[in-house]
Design a protein around this motif. Structure first.
Motif, PDB file in Angstrom:
ATOM      1  N   LYS A  66       1.102  -1.057  -0.104  1.00 50.45           N
ATOM      2  CA  LYS A  66      -0.345  -0.008   0.076  1.00 50.45           C
ATOM      3  C   LYS A  66       0.708   1.538  -0.269  1.00 50.45           C
ATOM      4  N   ASN A  67       2.667   1.056   0.217  1.00 50.34           N
ATOM      5  CA  ASN A  67       3.168   2.235   0.718  1.00 50.34           C
ATOM      6  C   ASN A  67       3.227   2.547  -1.069  1.00 50.34           C
ATOM      7  N   LYS A  68       3.187   3.639  -1.236  1.00 51.01           N
ATOM      8  CA  LYS A  68       3.379   4.313  -3.105  1.00 51.01           C
ATOM      9  C   LYS A  68       4.738   4.649  -2.900  1.00 51.01           C
ATOM     10  N   LYS A  69       5.971   4.298  -1.576  1.00 50.18           N
ATOM     11  CA  LYS A  69       7.856   5.069  -1.749  1.00 50.18           C
ATOM     12  C   LYS A  69       7.722   3.001  -1.932  1.00 50.18           C
ATOM     13  N   LEU A  70       7.469   1.985  -2.225  1.00 51.66           N
ATOM     14  CA  LEU A  70       7.918   0.982  -2.347  1.00 51.66           C
ATOM     15  C   LEU A  70       9.007   0.730  -2.579  1.00 51.66           C
ATOM     16  N   GLY A  71       9.200   1.470  -3.608  1.00 52.84           N
ATOM     17  CA  GLY A  71      10.598   1.387  -4.220  1.00 52.84           C
ATOM     18  C   GLY A  71      10.315   0.217  -5.469  1.00 52.84           C
ATOM     19  N   GLY A  72      11.989   0.069  -6.070  1.00 52.85           N
ATOM     20  CA  GLY A  72      12.169  -0.383  -7.104  1.00 52.85           C
ATOM     21  C   GLY A  72      11.095  -1.081  -8.057  1.00 52.85           C
ATOM     22  N   ASP A  73      11.349  -1.788  -9.395  1.00 52.25           N
ATOM     23  CA  ASP A  73      10.586  -1.642 -10.549  1.00 52.25           C
ATOM     24  C   ASP A  73       9.411  -2.446 -10.444  1.00 52.25           C
ATOM     25  N   SER A  74       8.789  -3.341 -11.755  1.00 53.76           N
ATOM     26  CA  SER A  74       7.725  -2.970 -11.456  1.00 53.76           C
ATOM     27  C   SER A  74       8.198  -4.521 -10.988  1.00 53.76           C
ATOM     28  N   TYR A  75       9.031  -5.066 -12.136  1.00 54.29           N
ATOM     29  CA  TYR A  75       9.286  -6.706 -11.147  1.00 54.29           C
ATOM     30  C   TYR A  75       9.264  -6.917  -9.246  1.00 54.29           C
ATOM     31  N   THR A  76       9.903  -5.776  -8.780  1.00 49.13           N
ATOM     32  CA  THR A  76       9.727  -5.587  -6.974  1.00 49.13           C
ATOM     33  C   THR A  76       8.577  -5.653  -6.840  1.00 49.13           C
ATOM     34  N   ARG A  77       7.380  -5.205  -6.983  1.00 52.86           N
ATOM     35  CA  ARG A  77       6.777  -4.801  -7.217  1.00 52.86           C
ATOM     36  C   ARG A  77       5.981  -6.098  -7.109  1.00 52.86           C
ATOM     37  N   GLU A  78       6.179  -7.002  -8.138  1.00 47.93           N
ATOM     38  CA  GLU A  78       5.640  -8.046  -8.385  1.00 47.93           C
ATOM     39  C   GLU A  78       6.095  -9.361  -7.170  1.00 47.93           C
ATOM     40  N   CYS A  79       7.661  -9.347  -7.357  1.00 49.40           N
ATOM     41  CA  CYS A  79       7.513 -10.205  -6.447  1.00 49.40           C
ATOM     42  C   CYS A  79       7.100  -9.836  -4.634  1.00 49.40           C
ATOM     43  N   TRP A  80       6.746  -8.462  -4.291  1.00 50.42           N
ATOM     44  CA  TRP A  80       6.168  -7.935  -3.199  1.00 50.42           C
ATOM     45  C   TRP A  80       4.637  -8.707  -3.039  1.00 50.42           C
ATOM     46  N   THR A  81       4.192  -8.792  -4.042  1.00 48.86           N
ATOM     47  CA  THR A  81       2.275  -8.885  -4.279  1.00 48.86           C
ATOM     48  C   THR A  81       2.545 -10.638  -4.424  1.00 48.86           C
ATOM     49  N   THR A  82       3.209 -11.543  -5.265  1.00 50.06           N
ATOM     50  CA  THR A  82       3.747 -13.077  -5.153  1.00 50.06           C
ATOM     51  C   THR A  82       4.138 -13.422  -3.684  1.00 50.06           C
ATOM     52  N   CYS A  83       4.923 -12.131  -3.025  1.00 49.28           N
ATOM     53  CA  CYS A  83       4.659 -13.117  -1.529  1.00 49.28           C
ATOM     54  C   CYS A  83       3.184 -12.692  -0.517  1.00 49.28           C
ATOM     55  N   LEU A  84       2.689 -11.964  -1.173  1.00 45.85           N
ATOM     56  CA  LEU A  84       1.327 -12.088  -0.123  1.00 45.85           C
ATOM     57  C   LEU A  84       0.654 -12.944  -0.880  1.00 45.85           C
ATOM     58  N   ASP A  85       0.396 -13.513  -1.576  1.00 47.02           N
ATOM     59  CA  ASP A  85      -0.437 -14.852  -2.353  1.00 47.02           C
ATOM     60  C   ASP A  85       0.729 -15.823  -1.320  1.00 47.02           C
ATOM     61  N   LEU A  86       1.916 -15.849  -1.565  1.00 47.64           N
ATOM     62  CA  LEU A  86       2.169 -17.114  -0.659  1.00 47.64           C
ATOM     63  C   LEU A  86       2.440 -17.339   0.366  1.00 47.64           C
ATOM     64  N   TYR A  87       2.282 -15.879   1.712  1.00 42.74           N
ATOM     65  CA  TYR A  87       1.933 -15.800   2.712  1.00 42.74           C
ATOM     66  C   TYR A  87       0.590 -15.541   2.878  1.00 42.74           C
ATOM     67  N   SER A  88       0.052 -15.401   2.042  1.00 40.43           N
ATOM     68  CA  SER A  88      -2.399 -15.948   2.564  1.00 40.43           C
ATOM     69  C   SER A  88      -1.538 -17.627   2.347  1.00 40.43           C
ATOM     70  N   ASP A  89      -1.684 -18.415   1.537  1.00 42.69           N
ATOM     71  CA  ASP A  89      -1.315 -19.324   1.921  1.00 42.69           C
ATOM     72  C   ASP A  89      -0.699 -20.055   3.196  1.00 42.69           C
ATOM     73  N   ALA A  90       0.120 -19.772   3.307  1.00 47.97           N
ATOM     74  CA  ALA A  90       1.455 -19.987   4.750  1.00 47.97           C
ATOM     75  C   ALA A  90       0.642 -19.808   5.563  1.00 47.97           C
ATOM     76  N   VAL A  91      -0.569 -19.204   6.194  1.00 50.61           N
ATOM     77  CA  VAL A  91      -1.243 -17.955   7.137  1.00 50.61           C
ATOM     78  C   VAL A  91      -2.159 -19.710   6.909  1.00 50.61           C
ATOM     79  N   ASP A  92      -3.224 -20.202   5.983  1.00 51.36           N
ATOM     80  CA  ASP A  92      -3.647 -21.522   6.176  1.00 51.36           C
ATOM     81  C   ASP A  92      -3.335 -22.630   6.382  1.00 51.36           C
ATOM     82  N   ALA A  93      -2.173 -22.677   5.755  1.00 51.98           N
ATOM     83  CA  ALA A  93      -1.229 -23.917   5.516  1.00 51.98           C
ATOM     84  C   ALA A  93      -0.457 -23.811   7.246  1.00 51.98           C
TER      85      ALA A  93
END
Length: 164
Positions: A66-93
């Protein structure tokens, strides 16, 4: 505290993903640890620690996205998004692992804990796929891996001792 020390010594000796100091500090930080009378109680505590850890990390990632100052390129933001999905799965697991552990369905708990460990590792690996990109989640991912490995090892020792 002797139970924690002896258990962590055994876990660290058997699994290179587990560091003795991390194990003892983590288990001792849990409010229920002074009451832990056996390995089964420590297993329950370790799964609870994992669940709290992955839930906290998911919240941290969500806030960072949500932080607009996250920095990095679109690749880095995509990694963050992927990690959000992975950690959502990890919470369920982790939640399912706790349920299975409580009913002594250790094989099912193992599957869920392995999934949580893989989710954290996959998050970390994603950042490293592009040269020059450094994961900002290395410590959090490493903690999740160690907590998962601790719970998996404890289940292994419980299962091994019950089958002898």
């Amino acid at each position: 505290q002797t139970l924690i020390a002896s258990t962590c010594k055994k876990l660290a000796k058997e699994d290179p993903n587990i560091h003795y100091a991390f194990c003892t500090t983590s288990l001792q930080s849990a409010p229920a640890s002074p009451c832990a009378a056996d390995l089964r109680a420590l297993g329950s505590i370790s799964i609870r620690l994992l669940r709290d850890n992955v839930t906290n990390t998911r919240c941290y990632i969500r806030g960072s996205l949500k932080n607009k100052k996250l920095g990095g390129d679109s690749y880095t933001r995509e990694c963050w998004t992927t990690c959000l999905d992975l950690y959502s799965d990890a919470v369920d697991a982790a939640r399912l692992a706790a349920q299975n552990y409580n009913t002594k369905a250790y094989d099912e708990a193992n599957v869920e804990l392995s999934a949580a460990l893989t989710d954290a590792s996959t998050c970390e690996d994603g950042f490293g796929e592009k040269p020059g990109v450094v994961s900002p989640l290395t410590k959090r991912n490493g903690d999740a891996v160690q907590l998962s490995a601790m719970a998996l090892s404890i289940i292994y020792f419980i299962h091994t001792n019950n089958n002898n």
